[in-house]
Scaffold this motif. Structure first.
Motif, PDB file in Angstrom:
ATOM      1  N   UNK A   1       0.828  -1.205   0.000  1.00 32.85           N
ATOM      2  CA  UNK A   1       0.000   0.000   0.000  1.00 32.85           C
ATOM      3  C   UNK A   1       0.864   1.257   0.000  1.00 32.85           C
ATOM      4  N   UNK A   2       1.910   1.254   0.827  1.00 36.04           N
ATOM      5  CA  UNK A   2       2.805   2.413   0.878  1.00 36.04           C
ATOM      6  C   UNK A   2       3.572   2.585  -0.429  1.00 36.04           C
ATOM      7  N   UNK A   3       3.985   1.459  -1.013  1.00 28.90           N
ATOM      8  CA  UNK A   3       4.675   1.523  -2.301  1.00 28.90           C
ATOM      9  C   UNK A   3       3.754   2.091  -3.375  1.00 28.90           C
ATOM     10  N   UNK A   4       2.483   1.676  -3.335  1.00 30.53           N
ATOM     11  CA  UNK A   4       1.510   2.205  -4.287  1.00 30.53           C
ATOM     12  C   UNK A   4       1.339   3.709  -4.152  1.00 30.53           C
ATOM     13  N   UNK A   5       1.342   4.203  -2.929  1.00 32.41           N
ATOM     14  CA  UNK A   5       1.220   5.646  -2.714  1.00 32.41           C
ATOM     15  C   UNK A   5       2.431   6.390  -3.277  1.00 32.41           C
ATOM     16  N   UNK A   6       3.618   5.816  -3.076  1.00 29.45           N
ATOM     17  CA  UNK A   6       4.830   6.464  -3.577  1.00 29.45           C
ATOM     18  C   UNK A   6       4.845   6.499  -5.106  1.00 29.45           C
ATOM     19  N   UNK A   7       4.470   5.374  -5.733  1.00 29.47           N
ATOM     20  CA  UNK A   7       4.444   5.322  -7.194  1.00 29.47           C
ATOM     21  C   UNK A   7       3.397   6.282  -7.752  1.00 29.47           C
TER      22      UNK A   7
ATOM     23  N   UNK B   1     -11.647   4.839 -16.720  1.00 30.19           N
ATOM     24  CA  UNK B   1     -12.444   4.767 -15.502  1.00 30.19           C
ATOM     25  C   UNK B   1     -12.567   3.358 -14.966  1.00 30.19           C
ATOM     26  N   UNK B   2     -13.442   2.560 -15.591  1.00 29.51           N
ATOM     27  CA  UNK B   2     -13.705   1.204 -15.110  1.00 29.51           C
ATOM     28  C   UNK B   2     -12.524   0.260 -15.321  1.00 29.51           C
ATOM     29  N   UNK B   3     -11.659   0.583 -16.274  1.00 29.88           N
ATOM     30  CA  UNK B   3     -10.559  -0.319 -16.619  1.00 29.88           C
ATOM     31  C   UNK B   3      -9.234   0.130 -16.013  1.00 29.88           C
ATOM     32  N   UNK B   4      -9.280   1.081 -15.126  1.00 30.15           N
ATOM     33  CA  UNK B   4      -8.063   1.627 -14.525  1.00 30.15           C
ATOM     34  C   UNK B   4      -7.868   1.027 -13.135  1.00 30.15           C
ATOM     35  N   UNK B   5      -7.122  -0.087 -13.071  1.00 26.02           N
ATOM     36  CA  UNK B   5      -6.870  -0.779 -11.808  1.00 26.02           C
ATOM     37  C   UNK B   5      -5.446  -0.467 -11.352  1.00 26.02           C
ATOM     38  N   UNK B   6      -5.315   0.479 -10.438  1.00 26.12           N
ATOM     39  CA  UNK B   6      -3.986   0.906 -10.009  1.00 26.12           C
ATOM     40  C   UNK B   6      -3.208  -0.226  -9.343  1.00 26.12           C
ATOM     41  N   UNK B   7      -3.915  -1.093  -8.624  1.00 29.42           N
ATOM     42  CA  UNK B   7      -3.223  -2.180  -7.937  1.00 29.42           C
ATOM     43  C   UNK B   7      -2.511  -3.092  -8.928  1.00 29.42           C
ATOM     44  N   UNK B   8      -3.110  -3.298 -10.107  1.00 28.57           N
ATOM     45  CA  UNK B   8      -2.489  -4.161 -11.105  1.00 28.57           C
ATOM     46  C   UNK B   8      -1.242  -3.509 -11.696  1.00 28.57           C
ATOM     47  N   UNK B   9      -1.295  -2.202 -11.889  1.00 27.41           N
ATOM     48  CA  UNK B   9      -0.112  -1.503 -12.389  1.00 27.41           C
ATOM     49  C   UNK B   9       1.017  -1.562 -11.361  1.00 27.41           C
ATOM     50  N   UNK B  10       0.665  -1.354 -10.100  1.00 27.07           N
ATOM     51  CA  UNK B  10       1.666  -1.411  -9.033  1.00 27.07           C
ATOM     52  C   UNK B  10       2.267  -2.813  -8.957  1.00 27.07           C
ATOM     53  N   UNK B  11       1.404  -3.833  -9.066  1.00 32.54           N
ATOM     54  CA  UNK B  11       1.889  -5.217  -9.046  1.00 32.54           C
ATOM     55  C   UNK B  11       2.793  -5.486 -10.244  1.00 32.54           C
ATOM     56  N   UNK B  12       2.452  -4.912 -11.403  1.00 36.05           N
ATOM     57  CA  UNK B  12       3.286  -5.080 -12.589  1.00 36.05           C
ATOM     58  C   UNK B  12       4.655  -4.455 -12.420  1.00 36.05           C
ATOM     59  N   UNK B  13       4.710  -3.292 -11.786  1.00 36.21           N
ATOM     60  CA  UNK B  13       5.995  -2.635 -11.528  1.00 36.21           C
ATOM     61  C   UNK B  13       6.849  -3.480 -10.594  1.00 36.21           C
ATOM     62  N   UNK B  14       6.231  -4.001  -9.539  1.00 40.63           N
ATOM     63  CA  UNK B  14       6.967  -4.856  -8.605  1.00 40.63           C
ATOM     64  C   UNK B  14       7.478  -6.117  -9.293  1.00 40.63           C
TER      65      UNK B  14
ATOM     66  N   UNK C   1      -0.954   9.377 -12.380  1.00 38.05           N
ATOM     67  CA  UNK C   1      -1.250   8.998 -13.762  1.00 38.05           C
ATOM     68  C   UNK C   1      -0.419   7.775 -14.145  1.00 38.05           C
ATOM     69  N   UNK C   2      -0.467   6.761 -13.293  1.00 39.47           N
ATOM     70  CA  UNK C   2       0.311   5.545 -13.526  1.00 39.47           C
ATOM     71  C   UNK C   2      -0.146   4.841 -14.794  1.00 39.47           C
ATOM     72  N   UNK C   3      -1.429   4.898 -15.084  1.00 40.43           N
ATOM     73  CA  UNK C   3      -1.959   4.206 -16.262  1.00 40.43           C
ATOM     74  C   UNK C   3      -1.317   4.720 -17.544  1.00 40.43           C
ATOM     75  N   UNK C   4      -1.078   6.009 -17.621  1.00 39.18           N
ATOM     76  CA  UNK C   4      -0.460   6.585 -18.818  1.00 39.18           C
ATOM     77  C   UNK C   4       1.038   6.295 -18.862  1.00 39.18           C
TER      78      UNK C   4
END
Length: 243
Positions: free
Chosen positions: A5-11, A93-106, A18-21
């Motif tokens: 969760x903290x890593x997600x906030x930092x990213x 909107x509906x397709x923007x899952x920040x957790x998946x992007x964060x997981x992809x970065x990790x 705008x992690x999706x972009x």
């Protein structure tokens, strides 16, 4: 979970929410759908009934097509002539899952390399395996040959004191994060090469990257040979005026 969760906030903060972009390509691995003309398809509704040639009404979708729609919605230009109504709102909107992007970065930039380091720093090497004996034999051969290759040692001294050994590292043109150190080496120059050094438990030692012959030894040897050759030449030819 708290660290994630903290890593997600930092990213999120780093990419200005705008992690999706910024990391749109990390979402490709999450594209799953059933292929087939009867399951995943596009349907053209504004077909001209008076057209001489009958137009195709449905088109089977492929994964590359979905990537194209996704890329257009996230990074496309509004006036480029290719648009589906409601697609941009759905993707952003509906397709923007920040957790998946964060997981992809990790997964792409951290887990693989940290896991490799953890395995290498905690798991003993089986010395009885044939590949280890082959590696050790090859490394010793190269090490012994390098002692007599003073020309290579001279270039090793040169490369050891410049380049990425002193934080002068750079990103490859096609790289968005990972630094490819091997690609920064000049194939015509020599570089310090270290062998894997094991501790008493058979685990790769933490200082194994320092296990190589120091380049200044070659400089000292070359300097000594030069002085000796110069002295021999003086006594041999009895000429001191250098003319």
């Amino acid at each position: 979970m708290i660290d994630f969760k903290n890593f997600g906030k930092e990213i999120t903060k780093y990419f200005s929410d705008n992690v999706q972009y910024e990391k749109y390509d990390l979402f490709y691995d999450f594209f799953f759908f059933e292929q087939g003309i009867n399951k995943s398809y596009l349907e053209k509704k504004n077909i001209d009934p008076n057209a001489e040639i009958e137009e195709q009404k449905t088109y089977a979708l492929k994964k590359d097509d979905v990537k194209s729609f996704y890329n257009y919605a996230v990074r496309g230009i509004a006036d480029d002539g290719f648009k589906f109504s409601g697609l941009e709102d759905f993707i952003k909107g509906d397709f923007n899952f920040k957790q998946m992007y964060i997981a992809g970065i990790l997964e792409k930039y951290f887990i693989k390399y940290s896991s490799n380091y953890l395995i290498m720093s905690t798991t003993p090497i089986d010395k009885n395996r044939g590949d280890w004996a082959e590696y050790e034999s090859g490394r010793k051969t190269i090490e012994y040959l390098s002692y007599f290759n003073l020309y290579n040692g001279l270039w090793t001294f040169y490369t050891k004191n410049l380049g990425f050994y002193y934080d002068e590292i750079w990103f490859a043109p096609a790289s968005d994060s990972k630094i490819y150190l091997e690609e920064q080496k000049n194939m015509f120059l020599g570089y310090p090469e270290y062998g894997l050094q094991l501790d008493d438990q058979g685990i790769v030692a933490k200082n194994t990257t320092s296990n190589y012959m120091k380049p200044w030894y070659y400089i000292a040897i070359l300097f000594a040979i030069s002085i000796l050759s110069f002295i021999i030449a003086l006594f041999k030819f009895k000429k001191y005026d250098f003319k």
